[in-house]
Design an enzyme around this catalytic site. Sequence first.
Site, mmCIF file in Angstrom:
data_model
loop_
_atom_site.group_PDB
_atom_site.id
_atom_site.type_symbol
_atom_site.label_atom_id
_atom_site.label_comp_id
_atom_site.label_asym_id
_atom_site.label_seq_id
_atom_site.Cartn_x
_atom_site.Cartn_y
_atom_site.Cartn_z
ATOM 1 N N ARG A 1 0.842 -1.203 0.000
ATOM 2 C CA ARG A 1 0.000 0.000 0.000
ATOM 3 C C ARG A 1 0.882 1.260 0.000
ATOM 4 O O ARG A 1 0.968 1.977 -0.993
ATOM 5 C CB ARG A 1 -0.941 -0.018 1.226
ATOM 6 C CG ARG A 1 -2.132 0.919 1.116
ATOM 7 C CD ARG A 1 -1.775 2.394 1.329
ATOM 8 N NE ARG A 1 -1.094 2.642 2.593
ATOM 9 C CZ ARG A 1 -0.537 3.801 2.912
ATOM 10 N NH1 ARG A 1 -0.578 4.817 2.059
ATOM 11 N NH2 ARG A 1 0.097 3.953 4.057
ATOM 12 N N ASP A 2 1.578 1.504 1.089
ATOM 13 C CA ASP A 2 2.346 2.756 1.165
ATOM 14 C C ASP A 2 3.445 2.761 0.111
ATOM 15 O O ASP A 2 3.790 3.807 -0.446
ATOM 16 C CB ASP A 2 2.954 2.913 2.565
ATOM 17 C CG ASP A 2 3.225 4.371 2.928
ATOM 18 O OD1 ASP A 2 2.969 5.247 2.081
ATOM 19 O OD2 ASP A 2 3.689 4.624 4.049
ATOM 20 N N HIS B 1 6.015 4.621 12.416
ATOM 21 C CA HIS B 1 5.939 4.517 10.940
ATOM 22 C C HIS B 1 6.955 5.511 10.386
ATOM 23 O O HIS B 1 6.687 6.703 10.316
ATOM 24 C CB HIS B 1 4.508 4.855 10.511
ATOM 25 C CG HIS B 1 4.273 4.894 9.028
ATOM 26 N ND1 HIS B 1 3.501 3.970 8.363
ATOM 27 C CD2 HIS B 1 4.677 5.768 8.070
ATOM 28 C CE1 HIS B 1 3.437 4.260 7.071
ATOM 29 N NE2 HIS B 1 4.145 5.359 6.866
ATOM 30 N N HIS C 1 9.648 6.923 7.522
ATOM 31 C CA HIS C 1 10.174 6.969 6.151
ATOM 32 C C HIS C 1 11.657 7.335 6.273
ATOM 33 O O HIS C 1 12.071 7.962 7.253
ATOM 34 C CB HIS C 1 9.398 7.987 5.311
ATOM 35 C CG HIS C 1 8.020 7.506 4.928
ATOM 36 N ND1 HIS C 1 7.694 7.157 3.651
ATOM 37 C CD2 HIS C 1 6.910 7.290 5.676
ATOM 38 C CE1 HIS C 1 6.424 6.758 3.612
ATOM 39 N NE2 HIS C 1 5.920 6.834 4.820
ATOM 40 N N CYS D 1 5.095 9.245 -0.498
ATOM 41 C CA CYS D 1 3.712 9.678 -0.363
ATOM 42 C C CYS D 1 3.392 10.621 -1.511
ATOM 43 O O CYS D 1 4.118 11.578 -1.740
ATOM 44 C CB CYS D 1 3.483 10.374 0.980
ATOM 45 S SG CYS D 1 1.802 10.983 1.147
ATOM 46 N N ASN E 1 9.184 4.040 2.859
ATOM 47 C CA ASN E 1 9.301 3.643 4.258
ATOM 48 C C ASN E 1 10.660 2.997 4.437
ATOM 49 O O ASN E 1 11.266 2.526 3.480
ATOM 50 C CB ASN E 1 8.231 2.598 4.594
ATOM 51 C CG ASN E 1 6.837 3.123 4.369
ATOM 52 O OD1 ASN E 1 6.354 3.122 3.254
ATOM 53 N ND2 ASN E 1 6.228 3.606 5.409
#
Length: 300
Positions: free
Chosen positions: A13-14, A206, A208, A239, A248
């Site tokens: 997803r990310d 979370h 990055h 993002c 990430n």
Amino acid sequence: MTEHIKIVEVGPRDGLQNEKQFVDTAIKAELITRLAAAGFANVEAVSFVSPKWVPQMADGADVMAAVQRKPGTLYSALVPNMRGLEGALAAHMDEVVIFGAASEAFSQRNINCSIAESIARFEPVAQEAKRAGLRLRGSISCALGCPYQGETPISAVVDVAQRFLALGCDEIDVADTIGVGTAAQVQRVMQAVGQVADLGTQVSGHFHDTYGQALANILAALECGVRIFHSSVAGLGGCPYAKGATGNVASEDVLYLLHGQGLHTGVDLDAVVDIGSWISEKIGRTTASRAGRALALKKP
Ligand code: HMG
Ligand code: MG
């Protein structure tokens, strides 16, 4: 007994959401299937957002229909509104993620509303998700800095964390969307969030890796008592609404670190290295994982 750390694999997803070139549904599904098989007990798989905003995630329903699900694995989806929740329910997701921000400017750019409006929008989503028996997670973007506003006050992070807890979130992500945070800052933010949430069971880190600080930030958060971290295989991602943000922190790097610390993750690093090489080739990139690259080179 070896302490367990939960790693949420967010690459599908990310990671993939930021790819300009559409990634085939079958590749997305295979990626999720393989990551679960490698031992990730929680895979952030898809999002049910507006395809106008994030075209890459438009095929979430088809992706989930094609995944070979592993019993006991939690498959998560991002949902910004009731329409997204309906998609998540139809796709039989195990967890939904409502995503807000600690920065007004980022909230506007990412979900087109203020922080207060987003919380009001999440209220029915949270209620319905709980009623349906789903797990609920709340992600706080720009918790360590914002690409539009600069510094994020710690009080803003704590405020959103409290609102998410009030909505019934089982877990809250303290997200460094653009990877600007440093270790001491992470500790200040985590300690403050720890005043309103249990760091060991309710809070995740979370990170990055834009500024190369993610592993240091994970260690700093570990010291504070955080036991849940997000990472993406091969360091995929970024993002779409945070210019310049890299992916990430890479799962391979995080696993190498945590296993070296004598911590248990339940994830097979060797298998993740293979998945990282495979997906990098499929999307025409070189892996962003240092450990992944080194370990792949050692393979026959
Ligand atoms: P909007 O334009 O204000 O709302 O978008 P809208 O209601 O006018 O909807 C626009 C169009 O999208 C409409 O279609 C809706 O029907 C449709 P039209 O009538 O024009 O044909 N629509 C939807 N379609 C499918 N699924 C839905 C949905 N909702 C509306 N759920 C909205 C507001 C929130 C929808 C939009 O801004 C959006 O989808 N944003 C998502 C942005 C996003 O996904 N960003 C990346 C994830 S966040 C992230 O990566 C950070 C994180 O990793 C943590 C970190 O690192 O910080 C989590
Ligand atoms: Mg992110």
